[in-house]
Write a protein that holds these residues in place. Structure first.
Motif, PDB file in Angstrom:
ATOM      1  N   ALA A  23       1.995   5.340  -5.695  1.00 34.80           N
ATOM      2  CA  ALA A  23       2.537   6.621  -5.231  1.00 34.80           C
ATOM      3  C   ALA A  23       4.061   6.671  -5.391  1.00 34.80           C
ATOM      4  O   ALA A  23       4.638   7.746  -5.527  1.00 34.80           O
ATOM      5  CB  ALA A  23       2.161   6.855  -3.767  1.00 34.80           C
TER       6      ALA A  23
ATOM      7  N   SER B 195       4.243   7.383  -9.491  1.00 33.68           N
ATOM      8  CA  SER B 195       3.389   8.247 -10.321  1.00 33.68           C
ATOM      9  C   SER B 195       3.813   9.702 -10.332  1.00 33.68           C
ATOM     10  O   SER B 195       3.393  10.454 -11.205  1.00 33.68           O
ATOM     11  CB  SER B 195       1.927   8.133  -9.867  1.00 33.68           C
TER      12      SER B 195
ATOM     13  N   ARG C 185       5.630  13.570 -15.278  1.00 31.74           N
ATOM     14  CA  ARG C 185       4.479  14.451 -15.418  1.00 31.74           C
ATOM     15  C   ARG C 185       3.964  14.293 -16.856  1.00 31.74           C
ATOM     16  O   ARG C 185       4.613  13.651 -17.678  1.00 31.74           O
ATOM     17  CB  ARG C 185       4.870  15.921 -15.152  1.00 31.74           C
ATOM     18  N   VAL C 186       2.826  14.854 -17.131  1.00 30.75           N
ATOM     19  CA  VAL C 186       2.258  14.777 -18.474  1.00 30.75           C
ATOM     20  C   VAL C 186       2.144  16.191 -19.048  1.00 30.75           C
ATOM     21  O   VAL C 186       1.630  17.089 -18.378  1.00 30.75           O
ATOM     22  CB  VAL C 186       0.872  14.115 -18.459  1.00 30.75           C
TER      23      VAL C 186
ATOM     24  N   GLN D 102       0.561  18.188 -22.307  1.00 30.05           N
ATOM     25  CA  GLN D 102      -0.339  17.957 -23.424  1.00 30.05           C
ATOM     26  C   GLN D 102      -0.297  19.096 -24.419  1.00 30.05           C
ATOM     27  O   GLN D 102       0.004  20.236 -24.072  1.00 30.05           O
ATOM     28  CB  GLN D 102      -1.765  17.756 -22.910  1.00 30.05           C
TER      29      GLN D 102
ATOM     30  N   GLN E 181     -10.074   4.554  -8.668  1.00 33.96           N
ATOM     31  CA  GLN E 181      -9.321   3.702  -9.581  1.00 33.96           C
ATOM     32  C   GLN E 181      -8.065   3.162  -8.895  1.00 33.96           C
ATOM     33  O   GLN E 181      -7.753   1.986  -9.001  1.00 33.96           O
ATOM     34  CB  GLN E 181      -8.927   4.545 -10.792  1.00 33.96           C
ATOM     35  N   ASP E 182      -7.392   4.020  -8.177  1.00 30.20           N
ATOM     36  CA  ASP E 182      -6.150   3.590  -7.548  1.00 30.20           C
ATOM     37  C   ASP E 182      -6.424   2.677  -6.347  1.00 30.20           C
ATOM     38  O   ASP E 182      -5.792   1.628  -6.189  1.00 30.20           O
ATOM     39  CB  ASP E 182      -5.337   4.813  -7.123  1.00 30.20           C
TER      40      ASP E 182
ATOM     41  N   PHE F  57      -5.411  17.930 -18.369  1.00 26.62           N
ATOM     42  CA  PHE F  57      -4.822  18.105 -17.044  1.00 26.62           C
ATOM     43  C   PHE F  57      -4.760  19.598 -16.753  1.00 26.62           C
ATOM     44  O   PHE F  57      -4.439  20.403 -17.630  1.00 26.62           O
ATOM     45  CB  PHE F  57      -3.403  17.528 -16.996  1.00 26.62           C
TER      46      PHE F  57
ATOM     47  N   THR G 211       0.741  21.084 -14.615  1.00 26.29           N
ATOM     48  CA  THR G 211       1.539  19.881 -14.883  1.00 26.29           C
ATOM     49  C   THR G 211       2.240  19.375 -13.635  1.00 26.29           C
ATOM     50  O   THR G 211       2.622  18.206 -13.574  1.00 26.29           O
ATOM     51  CB  THR G 211       2.627  20.158 -15.936  1.00 26.29           C
ATOM     52  N   GLY G 212       2.430  20.242 -12.648  1.00 27.20           N
ATOM     53  CA  GLY G 212       3.270  19.864 -11.506  1.00 27.20           C
ATOM     54  C   GLY G 212       4.743  19.829 -11.865  1.00 27.20           C
ATOM     55  O   GLY G 212       5.550  19.334 -11.086  1.00 27.20           O
TER      56      GLY G 212
ATOM     57  N   ASN H  58       2.844  22.503  -7.881  1.00 28.78           N
ATOM     58  CA  ASN H  58       3.644  21.308  -7.607  1.00 28.78           C
ATOM     59  C   ASN H  58       2.841  20.031  -7.837  1.00 28.78           C
ATOM     60  O   ASN H  58       3.319  18.940  -7.529  1.00 28.78           O
ATOM     61  CB  ASN H  58       4.266  21.369  -6.200  1.00 28.78           C
TER      62      ASN H  58
ATOM     63  N   ASP I  21      -4.561  13.785 -11.401  1.00 25.79           N
ATOM     64  CA  ASP I  21      -3.941  12.591 -11.968  1.00 25.79           C
ATOM     65  C   ASP I  21      -3.670  11.612 -10.831  1.00 25.79           C
ATOM     66  O   ASP I  21      -4.053  11.864  -9.680  1.00 25.79           O
ATOM     67  CB  ASP I  21      -2.676  12.940 -12.755  1.00 25.79           C
ATOM     68  N   THR I  22      -3.042  10.501 -11.161  1.00 23.52           N
ATOM     69  CA  THR I  22      -2.816   9.487 -10.135  1.00 23.52           C
ATOM     70  C   THR I  22      -1.976  10.047  -8.993  1.00 23.52           C
ATOM     71  O   THR I  22      -2.261   9.793  -7.816  1.00 23.52           O
ATOM     72  CB  THR I  22      -2.104   8.267 -10.739  1.00 23.52           C
ATOM     73  N   ALA I  23      -0.925  10.784  -9.341  1.00 26.50           N
ATOM     74  CA  ALA I  23      -0.027  11.295  -8.311  1.00 26.50           C
ATOM     75  C   ALA I  23      -0.754  12.215  -7.332  1.00 26.50           C
ATOM     76  O   ALA I  23      -0.348  12.347  -6.171  1.00 26.50           O
ATOM     77  CB  ALA I  23       1.148  12.037  -8.954  1.00 26.50           C
TER      78      ALA I  23
ATOM     79  N   SER J 191      -2.702   9.321  -5.065  1.00 22.97           N
ATOM     80  CA  SER J 191      -2.217   8.012  -4.620  1.00 22.97           C
ATOM     81  C   SER J 191      -1.415   8.067  -3.326  1.00 22.97           C
ATOM     82  O   SER J 191      -1.222   7.042  -2.683  1.00 22.97           O
ATOM     83  CB  SER J 191      -1.381   7.356  -5.721  1.00 22.97           C
ATOM     84  N   ASN J 192      -0.966   9.256  -2.924  1.00 22.90           N
ATOM     85  CA  ASN J 192      -0.214   9.346  -1.674  1.00 22.90           C
ATOM     86  C   ASN J 192      -1.086   9.863  -0.528  1.00 22.90           C
ATOM     87  O   ASN J 192      -0.593  10.074   0.575  1.00 22.90           O
ATOM     88  CB  ASN J 192       1.014  10.235  -1.853  1.00 22.90           C
TER      89      ASN J 192
END
Lengths: 555, 555
Positions: free
Chosen positions: A540, A543, A547-548, A550, B165-166, B523, B526-527, B533, B538-540, B543-544
């Protein structure tokens, strides 16, 4: 060029990835300041490098500088007399924005490679860094070497590792084929680009300028962001050395050195940090310091992701023990270590007013308090040895806080006394202050940063656990420790720790202290209580720094 | 019991983990509403289940209910007449807090197993869900089935996958051994506990009640948080079915069904959501809806992590094409699909005022606009076929927005007309409105949610790209598409997309539309720009939602 550094350090990175998954002991940066490890001349060269900085202009070719600034005084006595380039906020921001335009396109391997090389060079200069950390923070030399050098490098590498692990999950390009029954599949190419957020601001503290700043610095760099490093005005040198190394590596790799910049300001200047923190270009802020400043950033710097480590109240629960002496010896070291100027140092020690079970017998509250006081006294009885543990008080504020604590008028378990430093005459060295109070005393619900400990009488161990839990929930904490020979009590404390969100150490009586965390294995902070809104380091923590984006098209 | 569901679905989870890493096409939930896939009677059973809900009390055994509430009207005509349990905010919160106390201890395998079983049962009831989604959102049946059923389930599973996964990276317990040269190593046992944050609030929207809510719902559940699901008052049924299934699974697994609760309120009641959003127990908020409401949550619900998807302005850049007809055909479908009531639907189409290169020749701006209008006209010429694409307008507000757009007085490229639905007499079905304007028109810098498209004359393709980039940066966007035969232009658009932080689709002329994203591969959001936001998923995004608390002791 852009991935040379990555290839050079790839094996280290892969080991680090495995270490964070297994969480076993591992480090590429030896913590021993031994000539056999770092070379026969490393210490002397490091000392000489430090001495050469004193009373002169720090050698940093800072773009946009309009003058010099600097006012550091060693907690061991002498003024350092180092002048750093002064770069106005506008120039820092403009240069960071410009550097971002190219840096953001370099890609994960380049970002991570540059980070790994910076860390490698920092490691090679660990002695120089040790002297810089010692004479800005007041840490004893051994701690300054370890916490300021290899351990800080470990925390930096750890952040890079999480960043790499998370980024490397995203494939660069894939062929996506969706079956259409008897018809041809739908086929698309998709390219995924890691897009960093922008300019990062890393705000250092005066006690652990490298250890607490490296996670944010390297998490930002490894994910393609640029960084403005703003040291505490009292502890600039360690981060100036860091920034200088970073800029060298960036330039050698063909990038704009302004990817990493140093923002030095006067100790009375509160405008600089506010201007930096509120600028729309600043998208990431990493902060270590007071709750007031951390909360201000969280509330006001809404354009940025804000990661804070703030104040807290660390606590010890004593329920029972096999051997009180080993308990007291371990705790005394934790109280004295760097004079409690650690975010992880224990402050409140809870002991039932009716006493505790020890071995086959019982000890009264007073006997437990006395044992703690005696252990502190034994530890500091030889000043020459003691100052290596206590170090010096970083600033006058800590000394005044000890006076304020003494003025509370509580019974004194162990008084704070000056310690004569055999080497530095003006060193601000003292022994810890242990006071006795009870659980109704409001004073125990705030942080008394420094060598100040309250031995607190509670109604029972149940009460101690409730008190510890509620204090974490309301005032925050980075550490909690408990001593008990009863598994059921241990389970209750662990449940309370999980409920409140704080790390727990059980029955530490040996060579590990509650103040210490080990990179790749121990999380520093949980991000689950008011003392910190993030943990150093976990997924956290990295990550959301990128950002990604695509792009997809038919084939 | 607690891991039975996990074992049952482990293979699906492992496949999902591989899919999110490779980002190739994959789904365990067939998107075809074919009898061969879901069974000969699935459609009739689903329809019957939906019909049975109408004009009666929804069968949900809600604790703490004090009455019933409900006022849904199908955009295809009839009032649904469904009454849901009304549970006051205080009861919802108290029950969620109580459920959290036990749920938080169940652990990752139990949390994830329960999620996977809920998703499995949702999949089995995809037809029932399709009718529920159709008659609350106004989506055509096929979209309601796919987007409301399997695709929403995919997005839920995707969130579970990232969470698993995380979390599964964190070992439960390790032996940590630090070498001490010739001495025995320091040995510690360390236990790591995944600690969820608390109560989650998931705020649904009226157009994609399941697709947009499942990521937050399942991300929370999979990480051990409890969830209060607050549907839009106009689209309660799909989430009521979801909550009912979730509570069944929880009860069967031996957990408190109040881990998942439904919060239904009157359409004019703005207090409920405010009370929920600001309660100290609520630590996570997932929101889809207007920018005003999303920004309010981000600003005011400071005790929670807030994940928002808000309004944006999606854009199309037309630079050049081999065949304008296939471009126009693809775009016409995107304009008409669910009447533009998608957060991903295109709104502004940028065409240079001097025209574009097409094949070997050139087309004027007017010719391009006419081609778009003609393609829309062809698509909607058969009302019976058209309504399956356009669906119905979810609410009167969208119809009024079309009137407001028409009242701007801009040249009309294609007018919006009512479409007679062959099956539902009162259906609110219309064709898209295409207007012509230029890049100075302030109207193009806001979202016109619904079937409203602006064909915008720009100075050049360079201008189109700048305009698209700046619009994303300032007003947000979920999608960007470009049509060009020039690789250099494509590269420039991709650079602009990366700079602004928006997904890009290039030259879509086939069976994929800019409005669509595929789980595990694309995705959603994108945030990185004001439209959202966070990214789904995704992980973000996960994960928090939990933290790690560790306990360590010497061995």
């Amino acid at each position: 060029m852009s991935t040379t550094f990555f290839e050079k350090h790839r094996e280290t990175l892969e080991q680090a990835v495995r270490a964070t998954a297994s969480r076993i002991y591992w480090s590429p940066y030896p913590e021993s300041p031994s000539p056999r490890v770092y070379g026969e001349e490393a210490n002397e060269l490091g000392r000489a490098a430090f001495e050469a900085y004193k009373n002169s202009d720090f050698p940093l070719a800072a773009d946009g500088a309009t003058g010099t600034i600097g006012d550091e005084v060693s907690p061991f006595g002498p003024s350092l007399g180092i002048q750093y380039p002064y770069v106005p906020v506008e120039n820092l921001l403009e240069q960071s924005r410009r550097a971002f335009d190219s840096w953001r396109k370099a890609g994960p391997q380049a970002w991570v490679g540059v980070c790994l090389e910076i860390l490698h060079r920092l490691n090679q200069r660990s002695f120089e860094m040790a002297y810089a950390v010692q004479h800005t923070t007041g840490q004893g030399f051994m701690m300054a070497f370890q916490a300021g050098g290899p351990h800080a490098q470990d925390r930096g590498l750890e952040a890079v590792t999480y960043a790499w692990q998370d980024m490397s999950r995203i494939p660069e390009q894939v062929l996506w084929e969706k079956p259409q029954g008897k018809h041809d599949p739908i086929r698309m190419e998709k390219r995924f680009t890691i897009v960093p957020r922008g300019v990062g601001l890393v705000i250092g503290c005066s006690t652990f300028p490298t250890w607490n700043s490296f996670p944010g610095l390297f998490a930002n760099l490894a994910t393609g962001n640029t960084v403005i490093v703003k040291p505490h005005p009292g502890a600039v040198l360690p981060l100036a050395i860091t920034v200088s190394i970073a800029r060298d590596v960036l330039a050698e790799a063909g990038y704009d050195p302004n990817v990493v910049q140093l923002a030095v300001h006067d100790v009375n200047d509160t405008d600089t940090v506010k201007k930096l923190a509120l600028d729309p270009a600043v998208r990431l802020i990493d902060f270590t310091g007071s709750s007031a400043n951390g909360n201000w950033l969280e509330t006001n710097a809404r354009q940025a992701l804000v990661y804070t480590e703030k104040a807290g109240v660390n606590q010890i629960i004593i329920d029972s023990a096999d051997d009180i002496k080993s308990v007291a010896r371990n705790l005394a070291f934790s109280f004295a270590l760097y004079s409690g100027q650690m975010c992880t140092a224990p402050q409140n020690v809870y002991v039932p007013r009716d006493g505790i079970a020890v071995g086959d017998g019982r000890m009264s509250f007073d006997e437990v308090a006395d044992a703690l006081g005696a252990a502190v006294e034994r530890l500091v009885s030889d000043p020459a040895r003691a100052v290596e543990i206590t170090g010096a008080l970083q600033n006058e504020g800590v000394a005044k806080r000890i006076e304020r604590a003494r003025a509370l008028g509580l019974p004194v378990v162990h008084d704070s006394q000056p310690l004569a430093h055999p080497q530095f005459e003006g060193a601000r060295c003292v022994t810890p202050l242990l006071l006795q109070t009870d659980a109704n005393d409001e004073n125990i619900f705030q942080e008394w940063f420094g060598p100040i400990v309250f031995v607190v009488a509670t109604d029972s161990t149940e009460h101690s656990i409730r008190l510890a839990r509620d204090t974490v929930l309301h005032h925050g904490a980075l550490t909690l420790a408990a001593y008990t020979t009863d598994d059921a009590i241990a389970q209750k404390v662990e449940d309370a720790a999980c409920e409140a969100g704080v790390s727990l150490s059980l029955n530490l009586t040996g060579a590990v202290f509650v103040n210490q965390t080990a990179a790749y294995s121990d999380f520093h902070g949980t991000g689950a209580n008011p003392a910190a809104n993030a943990s150093l380091s976990d997924t956290a923590y990295v990550s959301n720094r990128y950002r990604v984006v695509q792009t997809r098209w038919h084939v």
